[in-house]
Design a protein around this motif. Structure first.
Motif, mmCIF file in Angstrom:
data_model
loop_
_atom_site.group_PDB
_atom_site.id
_atom_site.type_symbol
_atom_site.label_atom_id
_atom_site.label_comp_id
_atom_site.label_asym_id
_atom_site.label_seq_id
_atom_site.Cartn_x
_atom_site.Cartn_y
_atom_site.Cartn_z
ATOM 1 N N GLN A 106 0.794 -1.217 0.040
ATOM 2 C CA GLN A 106 0.055 0.055 -0.011
ATOM 3 C C GLN A 106 0.866 1.035 -0.078
ATOM 4 O OE1 GLN A 106 -2.664 0.647 3.405
ATOM 5 N NE2 GLN A 106 -4.294 1.658 2.023
ATOM 6 N N TYR A 114 -13.517 -4.529 4.991
ATOM 7 C CA TYR A 114 -12.390 -4.555 5.869
ATOM 8 C C TYR A 114 -12.329 -3.320 6.358
ATOM 9 C CZ TYR A 114 -10.025 -9.193 4.511
ATOM 10 O OH TYR A 114 -9.589 -10.450 4.241
ATOM 11 N N ARG A 115 -11.651 -3.228 7.574
ATOM 12 C CA ARG A 115 -11.568 -1.923 8.291
ATOM 13 C C ARG A 115 -10.208 -1.740 8.450
ATOM 14 N NH1 ARG A 115 -13.731 0.075 13.852
ATOM 15 N NH2 ARG A 115 -11.743 1.374 14.483
ATOM 16 N N GLN A 116 -9.661 -0.402 8.126
ATOM 17 C CA GLN A 116 -8.318 -0.142 8.252
ATOM 18 C C GLN A 116 -8.102 1.046 9.061
ATOM 19 O OE1 GLN A 116 -5.970 0.780 4.753
ATOM 20 N NE2 GLN A 116 -4.140 -0.282 5.759
ATOM 21 N N LYS A 160 -2.323 1.349 9.841
ATOM 22 C CA LYS A 160 -2.398 -0.265 10.097
ATOM 23 C C LYS A 160 -2.650 -1.190 9.296
ATOM 24 C CE LYS A 160 -2.024 0.705 14.823
ATOM 25 N NZ LYS A 160 -0.954 0.457 15.453
ATOM 26 N N GLU A 161 -2.987 -2.495 9.487
ATOM 27 C CA GLU A 161 -3.164 -3.384 8.609
ATOM 28 C C GLU A 161 -4.698 -3.535 8.368
ATOM 29 O OE1 GLU A 161 -2.316 -4.216 11.550
ATOM 30 O OE2 GLU A 161 -3.088 -6.036 12.331
ATOM 31 N N PRO A 162 -5.170 -4.022 7.078
ATOM 32 C CA PRO A 162 -6.394 -4.148 7.030
ATOM 33 C C PRO A 162 -7.091 -5.339 7.883
ATOM 34 C CG PRO A 162 -5.403 -4.171 5.136
ATOM 35 C CD PRO A 162 -4.461 -4.208 5.987
ATOM 36 N N LYS A 163 -8.349 -5.277 8.415
ATOM 37 C CA LYS A 163 -8.627 -6.209 9.280
ATOM 38 C C LYS A 163 -10.253 -6.574 8.788
ATOM 39 C CE LYS A 163 -6.147 -5.521 13.459
ATOM 40 N NZ LYS A 163 -6.095 -5.263 15.018
#
Lengths: 113, 112
Positions: free
Chosen positions: A37, B36-38, B42-45
């Motif tokens: 990203q 997904y939530r980001q 941070k990483e996507p969850k």
């Protein structure tokens, strides 16, 4: 809860240098992925890995990139000669058989100067 | 080219509000869909998978319209902790064993 672990969290490297980003997927998972990203952009697929070989790769994943699973636990992404435009957050992900949704690692922020 | 398009927002809403996000996908062969939530840097969850019949998980409801190639997410009774970027995701394969196509995300900010 099982985690995907990535190291280092931040890597600064000079243009033209090789970097290796490391990931430890969840132990019983079978499918492994790298995504990246660029700041402010969307998450982009790089490569998927299953049964010790690449199963799919994107246009981004050119000859400068390679992946390995050298010892059954680590999953690495190597960039042979980094360019400024390789600066991004790199996420590793893994998935088990029959799972529905990945688990992403917390990412490695790569800065190429 | 396979794309997932989302309104980038930001959506600024008060606590307790209901907010809806929409997303469209270009590849009619896509078989599975996710939200997904980001959080920032941070990483996507994974928030939830999206089914044709619609599915609900607490305050979150997801809908899929295959004919229109349209996906939605509804958040009821917004909490401060819902502030994040919500990523719409499509996959050509059933389940998730394949590469995911991410939208750029819709930013939500929930204010007191």
């Amino acid at each position: 809860e099982p985690e995907v672990t990535q190291t280092p969290s931040h890597q600064v490297t000079q243009m033209g240098q090789e970097v290796i980003l490391r990931c430890v997927p969840i132990s019983n998972h079978l499918y492994f992925y790298w995504y990246r990203q660029i700041l402010g952009q969307k998450v982009e697929f790089l490569v998927s890995f299953y049964n010790n070989e690449i199963s799919e790769k994107s246009e981004i994943f050119d000859d400068q990139f390679s992946v390995e699973r050298p010892d059954g636990s680590n999953f690495t992404l190597k960039i042979r000669s980094t360019k400024l435009e390789d600066s991004a957050m790199y996420f590793c992900a893994s998935e088990g058989q029959g799972d529905y949704g990945y688990t992403f690692g917390s990412g490695t922020r790569l800065t190429v100067v | 080219r396979k794309e997932v398009e989302q309104d980038p927002g930001p959506f600024n809403v008060p606590e307790g509000a209901t907010v809806a996000f929409n997303c469209t996908y270009s590849n009619s062969a896509s078989q599975s869909f996710f939200w997904y939530r980001q959080d920032c840097r941070k990483e996507p969850k994974l928030l939830m998978s999206v089914y044709s019949s619609g599915n609900e998980d607490g305050r979150f409801t997801a809908q899929l319209n295959r004919a229109s190639q349209y996906i939605s997410l509804l958040i009821r009774d917004s909490k401060l902790s819902d502030s994040a970027t919500y990523l719409c995701v499509a996959n050509e394969k059933g389940g998730s064993q394949g590469n995911l196509i991410f939208g750029k995300g819709t930013k939500l900010s929930v204010k007191p």
